[in-house]
Design a protein around this motif. Structure first.
Motif, short mmCIF file in Angstrom:
data_model
loop_
_atom_site.label_atom_id
_atom_site.label_comp_id
_atom_site.label_asym_id
_atom_site.label_seq_id
_atom_site.Cartn_x
_atom_site.Cartn_y
_atom_site.Cartn_z
N THR A 580 0.83 -1.21 0.00
CA THR A 580 0.00 0.00 0.00
C THR A 580 0.86 1.25 0.00
O THR A 580 0.57 2.22 -0.70
N THR A 581 1.94 1.21 0.78
CA THR A 581 2.84 2.36 0.83
C THR A 581 3.46 2.63 -0.52
O THR A 581 3.51 3.79 -0.98
N THR A 582 3.90 1.57 -1.20
CA THR A 582 4.54 1.75 -2.50
C THR A 582 3.55 2.24 -3.54
O THR A 582 3.88 3.07 -4.39
N ARG A 583 2.29 1.72 -3.49
CA ARG A 583 1.28 2.17 -4.44
C ARG A 583 1.05 3.66 -4.33
O ARG A 583 0.98 4.38 -5.32
N GLY A 584 0.93 4.14 -3.11
CA GLY A 584 0.73 5.58 -2.92
C GLY A 584 1.88 6.39 -3.48
O GLY A 584 1.67 7.46 -4.07
N ARG A 585 3.09 5.87 -3.34
CA ARG A 585 4.24 6.60 -3.85
C ARG A 585 4.29 6.60 -5.37
O ARG A 585 4.74 7.57 -5.98
N VAL A 586 3.84 5.52 -6.01
CA VAL A 586 3.77 5.48 -7.47
C VAL A 586 2.88 6.60 -7.99
O VAL A 586 3.25 7.36 -8.89
N PHE A 587 1.67 6.72 -7.41
CA PHE A 587 0.73 7.75 -7.87
C PHE A 587 1.25 9.15 -7.54
O PHE A 587 1.07 10.09 -8.32
N TYR A 588 1.90 9.28 -6.39
CA TYR A 588 2.44 10.59 -6.00
C TYR A 588 3.50 11.06 -7.01
O TYR A 588 3.49 12.22 -7.45
N ASN A 589 4.42 10.18 -7.38
CA ASN A 589 5.47 10.56 -8.34
C ASN A 589 4.90 10.82 -9.72
O ASN A 589 5.38 11.70 -10.44
N LEU A 590 3.88 10.06 -10.12
CA LEU A 590 3.23 10.36 -11.41
C LEU A 590 2.57 11.73 -11.37
O LEU A 590 2.63 12.49 -12.35
N GLY A 591 1.96 12.07 -10.23
CA GLY A 591 1.36 13.39 -10.09
C GLY A 591 2.40 14.49 -10.16
O GLY A 591 2.18 15.53 -10.79
N GLN A 614 -3.15 6.23 0.51
CA GLN A 614 -2.57 6.62 1.79
C GLN A 614 -3.60 6.60 2.90
O GLN A 614 -3.29 6.21 4.04
N GLU A 615 -4.85 6.95 2.58
CA GLU A 615 -5.87 7.03 3.62
C GLU A 615 -6.29 5.65 4.12
O GLU A 615 -6.93 5.54 5.17
N THR A 616 -5.92 4.59 3.36
CA THR A 616 -6.28 3.24 3.81
C THR A 616 -5.40 2.73 4.94
O THR A 616 -5.80 1.82 5.66
N PHE A 617 -4.22 3.30 5.09
CA PHE A 617 -3.32 2.79 6.13
C PHE A 617 -2.71 3.89 6.99
O PHE A 617 -2.00 3.59 7.95
N LEU A 618 -2.96 5.15 6.65
CA LEU A 618 -2.40 6.24 7.44
C LEU A 618 -3.50 6.97 8.19
O LEU A 618 -4.59 7.19 7.65
N PRO A 619 -3.22 7.38 9.42
CA PRO A 619 -4.23 8.15 10.17
C PRO A 619 -4.36 9.56 9.61
O PRO A 619 -3.44 10.07 8.96
#
Length: 989
Positions: A580-591, A614-619
């Motif tokens: 999940t962490t890596t997925r969020g980073r993929v979309f962030y870098n594409l953005g 990020q909202e699925t695993f971060l407070p």
């Protein structure tokens, strides 16, 4: 009183003691006779000639000049002494000063590591005081061990008696030497050389004569010897002194070529006298040049630092040997290392610690590095038990270990800096020695452990890295550089160890390089990992995808946004397989890549996808979430939706305050971004207030040299510039630039950004020469770091062209533009091929076409990335209008200036000084005949034209200077020479 064979043992002993007493009485009688002889000479002198009387008219002088003397020191050693004059003067003043204690002589202690020249300095001191007759006796004692002390006193006794004579034991010999010196009542000097093991000779002062008129000089590598008297710590030779020593050893004349050739040699040797002597002997024996020696030194350093010729000044007795042995720098440090501890287990642990220190950079090794390693290791290495109490880290134990090694002069420790009470430094050659004394397998093991220590330190402080000063960051980067260098030399094939420890270390180091602008280093390191990933796991493995993701961080820093998209688009089809962490980073870098290319809607979509993951695993309120919110706010700001951006920044600020309170660096960073929004809205007063609050917080909590503080300073300076507070702006720009250059170097991205903004200030003041100088530096740095086709390089080219044009150096601007286009075309990876329109322009063969093409390219990029009212676009449009006017394309120039006026009118309002200045320029272009106006033409800027009482700029900017090159047949020349450009780009990334 001579013992006979038939005498009993008691009789023999009694006769021997009697012989010593009798000999002392005989010496006393000799002294009395010398006194009588002196008195007789004095009597005769009074009856002799006036010349004889004038020479010997002082009886005390006669007594002292003819009394017995004893000069026993190894005057044949160390054939040349260079430098250290200040230290010699200090020793001289200390030892020759009146003693504060009538029962104790003055004592000076020369303290330093092996090879620094302590013995050479002591010998030079003996030579000088001997020649000046400051001391009537100089007694040299080799204090390396009790055996060498005994041998030295036997030699002294032989020197005093002029023959060899047996003594019952060392005490008898010692009493004879001391008693003899004491009876002379003349100034004496005792030198204890190599007093490196105080524990073996606990009362060294008992070997000193019991007389007030003497002095003691001690040379030692052990800090405990400093308790004997005044301590003088040896320092490295000055560079010029080191060069003189090397040239003397190689028998080369001090020509300019030889001096410059020797300079890198002595630098590589740390200006250590013994190492320089060894290098000189090596160069002379092989008859090689200094440049060739440097190549030898890189490839066979251990061999060179162990090399000693047959005829060698530096010799001493080792391990109670009878014969002297030639010593090298490695030998001297090995002797110290053997004393590290008495207990075998403790010696092993201390030895491991000392050796591990040699695998970091030699400066600023912090306690927190080892503390973090202990915390992250499960279980902790056995050698670290000496640094703990009940398995918990004990700073006192750590400091004890450091002090012990410091006492042996193997390292230095100073007062604490940002992290620790005990930062450590080593001489660079000691660091080399700790490595070369090991086998290759051991070097690999220590390299891996050093990298693990550093990785643990960075990981533990991940949340605090933002608070690190530039100095701290540079220290960590230096340690990373050393670890990577050791990895390259000792274990390049071991990326994937069973625990993949090295792989994780290299990834962490590559990301740290990227975070601080070392993009090339980061890319090289991560691509090494990628190559091993593909070899071990294949191209479609999750680990390979993760490494590619890390590489996109580098590409974003380099401005290679298309490469980012290409890599991440390959990952997208299998993104669900990633964590999940890596997925969020993929979309962030594409953005981020989309945002940098002006694809704002696409960027917002990617950022929303990143938020969803990020909202699925971060407070709520987690820093990663807030970073994404800030990224979205930046999109809104660049789109010109500053109100939306302000709302999002304000929401982020509230979350940071709820999470951290009022004084966290993230709060001040967000305030800095919020100030940028108000500046874009031309609300400079509001922006100034926000910048000032953020700057005070950054300076208080992070320090003046922290990257956040410096970025804040630059933005405040830009705001001052827009408020025409040029003096304040220049002071802030200069202060930030000076710190960037000192801490990060001339070509770091942040240094170049600050320099570019300073150039913008010069442009706004009409200081075109200063602006061109700064922009040349920026362009050179970006060409070197980013290449000719980077967007950031293109911005620098455009700004320099504008500065040259404004400064009247139009031909130079055209030449530069042509050269840059040729470089872009020659670049095999060019992202800027000529478009059809540009090809047509080149075929037209009109003047300044190359400048027009670069301005057009930059303008296209600006429109893609920024709102149409942004300052960068209005400034560039003004520059392009000048080009059109120079090409007799006045109508196109008017159209562009109309857009400039509309942009200022929209962004700043109708009565802002920028709007009024743009209006005045547009009126001037019509009125001055650049375009003939008919009576029915209406002024496009309204009824307040000059004929109706047009507005005047309350503080007109500097007039456009005279062109230095003629523009033949240009009907717009008069207008061009008076066109005013008031504001230039000041917000480059």
């Amino acid at each position: 009183m001579i013992p006979e064979d038939r005498d009993s043992r008691a009789a023999r002993t009694w006769k021997a003691i009697g012989s010593v007493r009798l000999e002392k009485k005989i010496i006393e009688c000799q002294n009395v006779l010398e006194t009588y002889k002196t008195a007789l000479i004095l009597h005769l002198s009074r009856r002799g000639s006036a010349t004889f009387r004038s020479q010997y008219n002082d009886p005390a002088h006669v007594l002292s000049s003819l009394r017995n003397t004893c000069y026993s020191y190894p005057s044949s050693q160390i054939s040349l002494f260079i430098g250290q004059e200040d230290l010699l003067d200090k020793v001289d003043k200390t030892l020759l000063a009146p003693s504060n204690n009538s029962r104790r002589p003055n004592v000076a202690v020369l303290l330093g590591m092996g090879g620094q020249g302590k013995t050479a300095l002591a010998l030079e001191f003996c030579r000088r005081v001997h020649s000046k007759a400051h001391f009537k006796s100089i007694l040299w004692v080799d204090a390396a061990s009790p055996a060498t002390v005994a041998q030295s006193f036997e030699n002294l006794a032989d020197h005093l008696t002029k023959r060899q004579r047996p003594f019952k034991d060392l005490q008898a010999c010692l009493e004879f030497v001391k008693g003899t010196i004491e009876t002379w009542a003349a100034p004496w000097l005792v030198v204890f050389d190599n007093f490196d093991q105080p524990s073996k000779i606990p009362n060294i002062m008992r070997y000193v004569p019991n007389a007030w008129n003497g002095a003691v000089l001690v040379t030692s590598r052990h800090a405990d010897s400093g308790a004997l008297g005044t301590v003088f710590e040896m320092e490295s030779m000055k560079e010029d002194e080191s060069i003189n020593l090397l040239l003397h050893r190689t028998h080369d004349p001090p020509t300019f070529q030889n001096v410059e050739g020797a300079r890198p040699v002595v630098k590589s040797l740390g200006c250590l006298p013994l190492a320089i002597d060894q290098a000189g002997a090596y160069i002379r024996s092989r008859k090689i040049s200094f440049s060739v020696f440097l190549d030898h030194f890189r490839n066979r350093r251990a061999k060179i630092l162990q090399h000693t010729p047959d005829l060698w000044d530096y010799r001493r007795k080792l391990d109670d040997q009878q014969d002297e042995t030639s010593v090298s720098v490695f030998t001297t440090w090995e002797l110290s290392f053997q004393q590290v501890a008495d207990d075998e287990e403790q010696r092993t642990s201390m030895g491991h610690f000392m050796t591990l220190l040699g695998f970091f950079h030699n400066l600023d090794i912090q306690e927190d590095m080892f503390k973090a390693y202990h915390r992250h290791s499960s279980p902790a290495p056995s050698w670290m038990e000496m640094l703990t109490t009940n398995n918990e880290w004990d700073s006192y134990n750590y400091q004890d270990a450091v002090v012990r090694l410091s006492q042996l002069s193997l390292l230095q420790h100073t007062r604490g800096g940002d992290h620790s009470a005990c930062p450590i430094s080593l001489h660079p050659l000691i660091r080399d020695w700790t490595q070369y004394r090991l086998q290759l397998a051991d070097r690999r093991a220590y390299t891996t452990e050093a990298m693990s220590v550093l990785r643990a330190y960075i990981t533990q402080n991940e949340a605090e890295v933002k608070k690190w000063t530039l100095q701290t960051t540079r220290e960590v980067l230096a340690h990373i550089d050393t670890c990577v260098e050791n990895y390259t030399r000792f274990c390049p094939t071991q990326v994937h160890a069973p625990s993949e420890e090295l792989r994780d270390c290299l990834i962490r180091f590559g990301l740290f390089y990227t975070q601080y602008g070392r993009y090339q280093n980061g890319e090289d390191l991560l691509k090494r990992v990628l190559a091993k990933d593909i070899m071990c796991f294949g191209s479609n493995h999750v680990k390979t995808y993760e490494t590619n993701l890390y590489i996109t961080d580098v590409y974003i820093g380099l401005g290679r946004y298309r490469d980012v998209e290409e890599l991440l688009q390959e990952i997208l089809p299998r993104v669900e397989e990633l964590s999940t962490t890596t997925r969020g980073r993929v979309f962030y870098n594409l953005g981020k890549a989309s945002f940098k290319q002006g694809q704002y809607q696409k960027a917002l979509d990617y950022y929303r996808s990143a938020l969803q993951n990020q909202e699925t695993f971060l407070p709520l309120g987690h820093p990663e979430l807030l970073n994404t919110y800030e990224a979205m706010a930046q999109v809104y700001r660049n789109e010109g939706h500053n109100d939306h951006a302000i709302a999002l920044y304000s929401k982020t600020l509230d979350s940071y305050r709820e999470l951290h309170g009022e004084n966290h660096p993230d709060i001040f960073s967000t305030m800095n971004n919020l100030g940028n929004c108000y500046r874009n809205l031309a609300k400079f007063d509001e922006a100034d207030n926000i910048y000032q609050i953020a700057l005070r917080g950054n300076e208080k909590h992070l320090g003046p040299d922290h990257p956040n503080t410096l970025n804040n300073t630059v933005n405040l300076a830009i705001n001052h510039m827009y408020r025409y507070q040029h003096k304040e702006a220049e002071e802030l720009f200069a202060a930030a630039l000076a710190i960037y250059e000192t801490r990060l170097g001339l070509n770091h991205p942040e240094t170049l950004r600050a320099n570019m903004n300073l150039a913008s200030l010069y442009l706004s003041q009409g200081h075109y020469e200063e602006a061109c100088t700064s922009l040349h530096q920026v362009l050179e740095g970006r060409l070197k770091k980013l290449g000719v086709n980077s967007d950031y390089t293109l911005y620098a080219i455009e700004r320099l062209l504008s500065a040259l044009w404004l400064g009247g150096r139009i031909g130079e601007a055209d030449d530069l533009a042509i050269r840059m286009l040729e470089l872009q075309k020659a670049d095999a990876e060019s992202a800027n091929p000529h478009t059809d329109a540009e090809v047509a322009m080149l075929k037209r063969d009109s003047p300044y076409t190359a400048v027009e093409i670069i301005f057009g390219r930059t303008l296209k990029l600006r429109y893609a990335n920024l709102a149409w009212t942004h300052n960068d676009i209005t400034d560039l449009n003004r520059s392009l209008a000048l080009v059109y006017l120079a090409q007799n394309r006045a109508q196109e120039a008017e159209n562009i200036l109309s857009r400039v006026f509309e942009a200022y009118h929209t962004r700043c309002g109708p009565r802002h000084r920028l709007t009024l200045t743009a209006k005045q320029e547009l009126c001037d272009i019509r009125e001055k005949g650049a375009i003939a106006l008919s009576s029915e033409d209406e002024c496009p800027v309204g009824s307040r034209h000059r004929s109706c009482g047009s507005f005047r700029n309350p503080k007109p900017p500097p007039p456009y200077p005279l062109l230095r090159e003629p523009l033949e047949q240009n009907k717009n020349l008069d207008f061009i020479m008076r066109l005013r450009l008031t504001q230039h780009n000041a917000n480059h990334i």
